[in-house]
Design an enzyme around this catalytic site. Structure first.
Site, mmCIF file in Angstrom:
data_model
loop_
_atom_site.group_PDB
_atom_site.id
_atom_site.type_symbol
_atom_site.label_atom_id
_atom_site.label_comp_id
_atom_site.label_asym_id
_atom_site.label_seq_id
_atom_site.Cartn_x
_atom_site.Cartn_y
_atom_site.Cartn_z
ATOM 1 N N GLY A 1 -5.786 5.957 -12.750
ATOM 2 C CA GLY A 1 -6.491 4.975 -13.547
ATOM 3 C C GLY A 1 -7.977 5.008 -13.242
ATOM 4 C CB ALA B 1 -4.394 7.916 -20.421
ATOM 5 C CE LYS C 1 -18.448 -10.955 -20.012
ATOM 6 N NZ LYS C 1 -17.123 -11.539 -20.253
ATOM 7 C CB CYS D 1 -6.029 -11.608 -19.324
ATOM 8 S SG CYS D 1 -7.791 -11.293 -19.214
ATOM 9 C CB CYS E 1 -14.182 -15.956 -14.588
ATOM 10 S SG CYS E 1 -14.141 -15.529 -16.347
#
Length: 422
Positions: A8, A35, A388, A159, A353
């Site tokens: 990953g 992937a 952010k 989530c 967050c």
């Protein structure tokens, strides 16, 4: 020489590879298997969904970045993990042997658990950049033919932040276009109340987010179990506190973005004794598989119990700061294992967050993530929105440069005025 394979290359796998290289140096071999050939910064996908970002803004080729650091890269699908033989079997027939495996695949998106859901059905998603681009296509059609919008999260979702972000970002974009009056928005969520976030609430997240939704004229339905989706119509049951159905809804919509439940990816979930029934990797306090001591795991793909039972099942989120601490613990434990020493490093499961809300934002800190907590802190302001945006650029630059420094701790804690979380 030990061979460490990272499965990953997302927001957990890429930093893990860099940190492994920094700690292990040139004496050991590191290979990343992913992937896709492209890295994507998942937290920016809600912006892609409304056209505020393009694919090229939040993605970059993985191979050149890793190769500059002396890290090998294989782009391809893993069909099977032979945990007993310490080997990955690739879909193209090649095999990759490892001494240590760090699983950071992220989740499988379980759209199939709700008939008619997902980009191949009648709702869109912002879980991947491909899905976010498709969400933007649907949003452009909505602008041409405005109507009812449903945003939210399906049963077993874990989530919830991107759903809240997308609802407020849509609201902001529609107001700028002077179309908000033509687009009613309903927030449909499996959470027991607005602001639960899979965390049992953080500080006054319930009061703050309910207030924001009222101010932005966003209606909501909580304790919602979506049962199926048809073209332009969503069917759901609303449950009471005891989990029993109290009401049925049939909601018509012109556009819907619903986050799915997560499961473990197939090649990981199929390993005997590695995962729980939903395919998430079971780890001990050192982020190591109790059954396979040379397998470690970090991020969304690990098994974490819900913080509390809820009438409609919800999961616990794994936030960036928490993932970063998992990665650091794993790297030091692999180093210790290679050296024949006892492993002792543990992650700090603290949740931090930064949630964008279009033109403002909210910052949440849950210390630790699973209550009772020493700190449950929430603040709102335009500075979060700006922080952010700045963090997106900071993280992408650091991943392309190949730094191993703890980017969440260095940047977000500084933005929040916190020196360190212990």
């Amino acid at each position: 020489m030990a061979h460490v394979v990272v499965l990953g290359a997302g927001t957990g796998g890429m930093p893990a590879a860099y940190e492994l290289k920094d700690v292990l140096g040139g004496d050991h071999r590191i290979t990343v298997v992913n992937a896709s050939e492209q890295f994507q910064f998942v937290p920016s996908n809600p912006w892609v969904g409304v056209g505020w970002r393009k694919r090229e803004d939040i993605t970059f080729p993985i191979a050149p970045c890793l190769q500059r650091k002396g890290i090998e890269f294989i782009a391809g699908h893993v069909s099977r993990i032979d945990a007993q033989g310490s080997r990955l079997e690739m879909a193209d027939g090649q095999t990759v042997d490892y001494d240590y495996l760090l699983i950071a695949t992220g989740p499988k998106l379980a759209f199939d658990e709700v008939p008619g859901a997902g980009p191949e059905g009648h709702t869109v998603s912002v879980c991947t950049v491909d899905h976010a681009e498709k969400a933007h296509e649907g949003y452009r059609r909505l602008l041409e033919e405005p109507g009812h919008v449903i945003v939210g999260a399906m049963p077993m979702a874990s989530c919830f932040g991107p759903a809240y972000e997308y609802a407020f970002i849509l609201d902001t974009d529609l107001r700028k276009r002077r179309l908000r009056n033509k687009v009613p928005i309903t927030f449909v969520t499996s959470e027991p109340y607005i602001g639960h976030l899979g965390l049992g609430g953080v500080g006054d997240s319930r009061g703050m987010l309910e207030s924001e939704m009222r101010q932005h004229d966003i209606k909501w339905i909580t304790n919602a179990r979506v049962t199926r989706v048809e073209d332009g119509k969503m069917f759901l049951e609303q449950c009471g506190d005891d989990g029993a159905k109290v009401r049925d809804y049939e909601l018509e919509f012109n556009y819907s973005m619903m986050l799915p439940a997560f499961k473990g990816v197939d090649c990981v979930a199929q390993v005997d004794g590695l995962c729980n029934p939903r395919g998430f990797v079971i780890v001990d306090e050192f982020q190591r598989s109790p059954k396979y001591h040379n397998i470690y795991s970090a991020g969304v793909c690990i098994a974490i119990p819900p913080v509390e039972p809820t009438p409609v099942p919800t999961g616990a989120p794994k936030t960036g700061y928490m993932i970063e601490s998992m990665v650091t613990a794993i790297v030091h434990n692999i180093r210790a294992a290679i050296d024949g020493k006892d492993i002792t490093s543990k992650a700090t499961w603290n949740a931090i967050c930064l949630a964008d809300m279009g033109d403002t934002g909210a910052a949440f800190v849950a210390l630790p993530q699973i209550p009772p907590r020493n700190v449950a802190w929430m603040k709102k302001g335009k500075w979060v929105h700006m922080a952010k945006i700045a963090f997106e650029k900071y993280f992408l630059r650091k991943m392309q440069k190949g730094t191993s420094e703890p980017v969440y701790e260095k940047y977000i804690l500084k933005a929040l005025g916190i020196e360190r979380l212990e």
